[in-house]
Every structure is written in structure tokens, then in C-alpha cells.
Design a protein around this motif. Sequence first.
Motif, PDB file in Angstrom:
ATOM      1  N   THR A 165       0.836  -1.200   0.000  1.00  0.00           N
ATOM      2  CA  THR A 165       0.000   0.000   0.000  1.00  0.00           C
ATOM      3  C   THR A 165       0.874   1.255   0.000  1.00  0.00           C
ATOM      4  O   THR A 165       1.879   1.323   0.707  1.00  0.00           O
ATOM      5  CB  THR A 165      -0.913   0.027   1.247  1.00  0.00           C
ATOM      6  N   THR A 184       0.469   5.164   0.644  1.00  0.00           N
ATOM      7  CA  THR A 184      -0.388   6.268   1.097  1.00  0.00           C
ATOM      8  C   THR A 184       0.391   7.572   1.248  1.00  0.00           C
ATOM      9  O   THR A 184      -0.205   8.627   1.363  1.00  0.00           O
ATOM     10  CB  THR A 184      -1.042   5.916   2.445  1.00  0.00           C
ATOM     11  N   GLN A 218       1.612  15.518 -11.683  1.00  0.00           N
ATOM     12  CA  GLN A 218       1.753  14.322 -10.850  1.00  0.00           C
ATOM     13  C   GLN A 218       1.372  14.612  -9.404  1.00  0.00           C
ATOM     14  O   GLN A 218       0.756  13.776  -8.729  1.00  0.00           O
ATOM     15  CB  GLN A 218       3.193  13.822 -10.930  1.00  0.00           C
ATOM     16  N   LYS A 249      -0.812  16.833  -8.289  1.00  0.00           N
ATOM     17  CA  LYS A 249      -2.269  16.907  -8.175  1.00  0.00           C
ATOM     18  C   LYS A 249      -2.894  15.515  -8.253  1.00  0.00           C
ATOM     19  O   LYS A 249      -3.888  15.231  -7.568  1.00  0.00           O
ATOM     20  CB  LYS A 249      -2.839  17.810  -9.276  1.00  0.00           C
ATOM     21  N   ASP A 250      -2.311  14.659  -9.076  1.00  0.00           N
ATOM     22  CA  ASP A 250      -2.820  13.289  -9.190  1.00  0.00           C
ATOM     23  C   ASP A 250      -2.666  12.546  -7.864  1.00  0.00           C
ATOM     24  O   ASP A 250      -3.575  11.838  -7.423  1.00  0.00           O
ATOM     25  CB  ASP A 250      -2.066  12.567 -10.302  1.00  0.00           C
ATOM     26  N   TRP A 251      -1.511  12.710  -7.218  1.00  0.00           N
ATOM     27  CA  TRP A 251      -1.314  12.085  -5.906  1.00  0.00           C
ATOM     28  C   TRP A 251      -2.283  12.640  -4.876  1.00  0.00           C
ATOM     29  O   TRP A 251      -2.815  11.889  -4.052  1.00  0.00           O
ATOM     30  CB  TRP A 251       0.121  12.302  -5.434  1.00  0.00           C
ATOM     31  N   GLN A 252      -2.513  13.950  -4.923  1.00  0.00           N
ATOM     32  CA  GLN A 252      -3.452  14.553  -3.971  1.00  0.00           C
ATOM     33  C   GLN A 252      -4.866  14.012  -4.161  1.00  0.00           C
ATOM     34  O   GLN A 252      -5.576  13.758  -3.186  1.00  0.00           O
ATOM     35  CB  GLN A 252      -3.435  16.072  -4.116  1.00  0.00           C
ATOM     36  N   GLN A 253      -5.279  13.828  -5.413  1.00  0.00           N
ATOM     37  CA  GLN A 253      -6.619  13.294  -5.683  1.00  0.00           C
ATOM     38  C   GLN A 253      -6.759  11.867  -5.165  1.00  0.00           C
ATOM     39  O   GLN A 253      -7.859  11.445  -4.787  1.00  0.00           O
ATOM     40  CB  GLN A 253      -6.901  13.339  -7.189  1.00  0.00           C
ATOM     41  N   GLN A 254      -5.653  11.128  -5.139  1.00  0.00           N
ATOM     42  CA  GLN A 254      -5.683   9.766  -4.618  1.00  0.00           C
ATOM     43  C   GLN A 254      -5.563   9.725  -3.091  1.00  0.00           C
ATOM     44  O   GLN A 254      -5.547   8.648  -2.498  1.00  0.00           O
ATOM     45  CB  GLN A 254      -4.550   8.949  -5.240  1.00  0.00           C
ATOM     46  N   GLY A 255      -5.481  10.899  -2.462  1.00  0.00           N
ATOM     47  CA  GLY A 255      -5.421  10.975  -1.015  1.00  0.00           C
ATOM     48  C   GLY A 255      -4.058  10.691  -0.422  1.00  0.00           C
ATOM     49  O   GLY A 255      -3.955  10.364   0.768  1.00  0.00           O
ATOM     50  N   GLU A 256      -2.996  10.805  -1.205  1.00  0.00           N
ATOM     51  CA  GLU A 256      -1.652  10.515  -0.722  1.00  0.00           C
ATOM     52  C   GLU A 256      -1.006  11.771  -0.151  1.00  0.00           C
ATOM     53  O   GLU A 256      -1.171  12.869  -0.690  1.00  0.00           O
ATOM     54  CB  GLU A 256      -0.784   9.959  -1.856  1.00  0.00           C
TER      55      GLU A 256
END
Length: 279
Positions: A65, A67, A95, A97-104
Motif C-alpha cells: 500500500t 499512502t 503528478q 495533483k494526481d497524488w493529492q486526488q488519490q489521497g496521498e
Amino acid sequence: MKIRSVQNTRKITKAMEMVAASKMRKAQERMRMARPYGEKIRNVAAHISHANPEYRHPFLVHRETVTRVGLIVVSTDKGLCGALNSNLLRMVLAQYKDWQQQGEEIEVCCLGNKGLGFMQRLGANIVSQAVQLGDKPQMEKLIGAIKVMLDGYTEDRFDRLMLAYNRFLNTMKQEPVIEQLLPLAGERLGAPETVWDYLYEPEAKSVLDQVMTRYIEAIIFQAVAENMASEQSARMVAMKAASDNAGNLIDELTLVYNKNRQAGITKELSEIVGGAAAV
């Protein structure tokens, strides 16, 4: 006045182009000189990772996982190098923003002033930084910021460490890349043709800790060297384009100036001829 101003600007851009060309050759030589060491330590790390199955270094263990992410951004300290930084930072932003959208959660290390300023404006969590690196990469300037990120990975502050930099392809082309640094992927280490057997002294853990840490440091050092070579190449090309554009602008302004001057002379002659005819 406009012509004189553009001429002065062209003198500056021409001088910067020549300086960048000189620095570019030296930066490319340093980058190529660093490659054999990086290749050799990669080879050693690959053999060690396959030769000692009873101890798996944390850098080699894949985590299921993800996170939290650590990100090392390698940029330049100075500008005037075309779209080199903007292309890289645009990719990093997408990249991010993509990580932020995935909650990371994201922790950032900035190597270079331009990347540091961008991340500060973005409001990122900057845990380490190294600026004013100069024209020659020096490990003592990088080691502190790198160690913070490596310690963060071993202490489970984040589950994956990424590296963003400009890869040098040739003088005219530099490619922004974001690649995974930790955990070490199989394609980066490669599979050795033959597996070597080792005797570890004093023990496997202490030896592997040193070797794997040096390996990661070598990768980051090579990335900084490639980014510096890319910077000088991009600056030389950008300054040459600026000098050429200044020359074109001077020609256009000179043409306008000559037309106005000719119109003024024609007007004066017409007034003289008209006055003589009236007399």
C-alpha cells in the motif's frame, strides 16, 4: 533609442551564449565521467541484491500500500534557460495533483532554487532543500538533503520515493522525467548474468546498508549532473535564439527608421521646391 536598446541587449545575450557554450562542454564532460561509477555501483548493487536472500534491505522490499510519497525535485538555481524548468515543473505539478486526488500525503525535497520557489508557492510540505549548487555538482552540498529523504523512507514516513529531473539527451533536447527511486525496481537494478557469492565482514546488514545508501546517492548525484548539463545546453540555445531575434528586430527597426528619415527629407525638399515656385 529603441535600436540602441536592442543592440545593448544583444551584446548581453551573445556574451551569455558564449559563456553557456563553454560551461556546457565542461558540464557534459562531468556528466559522462560520472556515468561509469553509477553503472559499476548499479552492477554491484544488483549482484548483492540477488546474492544474499537471508537479508532483504528495506530499499529492496516492495510495499503493497502506498499512502505517502516522497519527491525529490532537481531544478536549476538560475533562469534564462528556456522552457527547461517550466516543462519539468509542469510535469511535477500534474503528478502532484494526481497524488493529492488519490489521497496521498507528499513530502518534498528541493535541489535548486527554481524548484524550491515553485514548491513554496504551491504550498507543498518541504522537508529538506539544497540551493546554490554552483556549476559543478558536489556531494557534500547534496548529502544533507538526501539523507533526510532516505531516513524518511527507512522510518516509514513515506512508502515510495520519486525523483524528478531533466535527463540530458543531446545539446538540443532535454527530457523531463519522474522516476521511482525507492523501493528499487527490478528494471533499474537489472538481473545479473551470473550470481556472485559474497563473504560479508562484519555482517551482511552493515555492508548492505552502506552499499545501498551509496547507490541511491550515486543515482541522485548523476541526476544533478545531467540536470546541470541540460541547463547549460538549454541556456546556450535560448541565448542564441534571443540574439537572433534581437538581430531581426534591429533590422525591422532600422527599416522603419530609414523610412521615416526618408519621408522627412522628402518633405523638406517639397517645401523648398514649393517655396521657390511661389517666388
